[in-house]
Design a protein around this motif. Structure first.
Motif, PDB file in Angstrom:
ATOM      1  N   THR A  79      35.241 -39.820  19.211  1.00 61.26           N
ATOM      2  CA  THR A  79      34.100 -38.717  19.160  1.00 61.26           C
ATOM      3  C   THR A  79      32.858 -39.583  19.177  1.00 61.26           C
ATOM      4  O   THR A  79      32.587 -40.378  18.363  1.00 61.26           O
ATOM      5  N   ILE A  80      32.020 -38.857  20.130  1.00 63.87           N
ATOM      6  CA  ILE A  80      30.695 -38.952  19.999  1.00 63.87           C
ATOM      7  C   ILE A  80      29.948 -37.941  19.240  1.00 63.87           C
ATOM      8  O   ILE A  80      30.035 -36.757  19.649  1.00 63.87           O
ATOM      9  N   ALA A  81      28.989 -38.388  18.630  1.00 65.96           N
ATOM     10  CA  ALA A  81      28.074 -37.611  17.920  1.00 65.96           C
ATOM     11  C   ALA A  81      27.198 -36.847  18.801  1.00 65.96           C
ATOM     12  O   ALA A  81      26.563 -37.366  19.770  1.00 65.96           O
ATOM     13  N   GLN A  82      26.735 -35.371  18.571  1.00 69.70           N
ATOM     14  CA  GLN A  82      25.911 -34.678  19.457  1.00 69.70           C
ATOM     15  C   GLN A  82      24.570 -35.098  19.155  1.00 69.70           C
ATOM     16  O   GLN A  82      24.195 -35.367  17.984  1.00 69.70           O
ATOM     17  N   SER A  83      23.801 -35.160  20.190  1.00 70.42           N
ATOM     18  CA  SER A  83      22.354 -35.413  20.217  1.00 70.42           C
ATOM     19  C   SER A  83      21.614 -35.073  21.461  1.00 70.42           C
ATOM     20  O   SER A  83      22.271 -34.622  22.250  1.00 70.42           O
ATOM     21  N   THR A  84      20.352 -35.274  21.441  1.00 70.30           N
ATOM     22  CA  THR A  84      19.567 -34.634  22.551  1.00 70.30           C
ATOM     23  C   THR A  84      19.771 -35.685  23.845  1.00 70.30           C
ATOM     24  O   THR A  84      19.964 -35.276  25.005  1.00 70.30           O
ATOM     25  N   LEU A  85      20.392 -37.006  23.618  1.00 70.39           N
ATOM     26  CA  LEU A  85      20.834 -37.786  24.736  1.00 70.39           C
ATOM     27  C   LEU A  85      22.284 -37.727  25.118  1.00 70.39           C
ATOM     28  O   LEU A  85      22.711 -38.303  25.967  1.00 70.39           O
ATOM     29  N   CYS A  86      23.228 -37.428  23.977  1.00 75.65           N
ATOM     30  CA  CYS A  86      24.441 -37.315  24.255  1.00 75.65           C
ATOM     31  C   CYS A  86      25.243 -36.079  23.957  1.00 75.65           C
ATOM     32  O   CYS A  86      24.895 -35.279  23.150  1.00 75.65           O
ATOM     33  N   ASN A  87      26.054 -36.089  24.899  1.00 72.69           N
ATOM     34  CA  ASN A  87      27.028 -34.696  24.927  1.00 72.69           C
ATOM     35  C   ASN A  87      28.021 -35.047  23.880  1.00 72.69           C
ATOM     36  O   ASN A  87      29.213 -35.697  24.286  1.00 72.69           O
ATOM     37  N   GLY A  88      27.977 -34.666  22.925  1.00 71.28           N
ATOM     38  CA  GLY A  88      28.853 -34.966  21.636  1.00 71.28           C
ATOM     39  C   GLY A  88      30.289 -34.373  21.868  1.00 71.28           C
ATOM     40  O   GLY A  88      30.696 -33.297  22.637  1.00 71.28           O
ATOM     41  N   GLY A  89      31.349 -34.918  20.945  1.00 75.40           N
ATOM     42  CA  GLY A  89      32.550 -34.071  20.965  1.00 75.40           C
ATOM     43  C   GLY A  89      33.456 -35.117  21.184  1.00 75.40           C
ATOM     44  O   GLY A  89      33.524 -36.592  21.298  1.00 75.40           O
ATOM     45  N   ASP A  90      34.910 -34.728  20.784  1.00 74.73           N
ATOM     46  CA  ASP A  90      36.090 -35.627  21.057  1.00 74.73           C
ATOM     47  C   ASP A  90      36.366 -35.789  22.616  1.00 74.73           C
ATOM     48  O   ASP A  90      36.396 -34.861  23.477  1.00 74.73           O
ATOM     49  N   ARG A  91      37.089 -37.026  22.903  1.00 71.57           N
ATOM     50  CA  ARG A  91      37.574 -37.385  24.286  1.00 71.57           C
ATOM     51  C   ARG A  91      39.196 -38.036  23.779  1.00 71.57           C
ATOM     52  O   ARG A  91      39.135 -38.901  23.094  1.00 71.57           O
TER      53      ARG A  91
END
Length: 160
Positions: A79-91
């Motif tokens: 899981t990547i956290a959502q931010s202005t640089l990152c498209n967050g969500g589960d993979r």
């Protein structure tokens, strides 16, 4: 009688060829659970690097990401956290431990799947060398090439 003996022999060979070694089983057990990817660094080259990891997101997006490994069905997610640089969500991914050979140490291999456990990677996956793995910490490495020069990406995890 000969057919029964032949059938038993073939089934035995198939089962033994599909089994996981004691060493790989032990590593699978250690992977099981939730991990935090605390740090990503680079070895074997100098300079500042900015990279896209696993053909997914920039390296900075992975720092602090949460990884979950389920050993009973070889699935997991990060899981990547959502931010202005990152498209967050589960993979989601399917994973395994590859036994060591003469050319490499044990490796974690995984490929992306969807929520229904169907392959979405077209058979393409990733392998990371297992440098160290304990109940509380793990270090994985992958070798890549930057302008024809080798660079090693180091992933440092802690168990949650």
């Amino acid at each position: 009688m000969k057919q029964s003996l032949l059938l038993i022999t073939v089934v035995g060979l198939l089962l033994s060829s599909c089994s996981v070694s004691k060493s790989a089983r032990g590593q699978r057990d250690l992977f099981s659970g939730t991990w935090s990817l605390d740090n990503i660094s680079y070895e074997n080259n100098s300079g500042n690097f900015k990279s896209v990891i696993f053909n997914d997101a920039e390296d900075i997006c992975f720092e602090g990401s949460e990884w979950f490994f389920r050993d009973n069905n070889s699935t997991g997610r990060y899981t990547i956290a959502q931010s202005t640089l990152c498209n967050g969500g589960d993979r989601f991914f399917r994973w395994s431990v590859v036994e060591p050979s003469q050319n490499y140490s044990s490796q974690l291999q995984f490929k992306f799947i969807d929520e229904n456990r169907k392959d979405i990677s077209g058979g393409y996956g990733y392998r990371l060398n297992i440098v160290s793995l304990t109940e509380q910490a793990m270090t994985l490495k992958s070798n890549v090439s930057v302008d024809g020069q080798p660079v090693t990406i180091v992933y440092e995890f802690s168990k949650k």
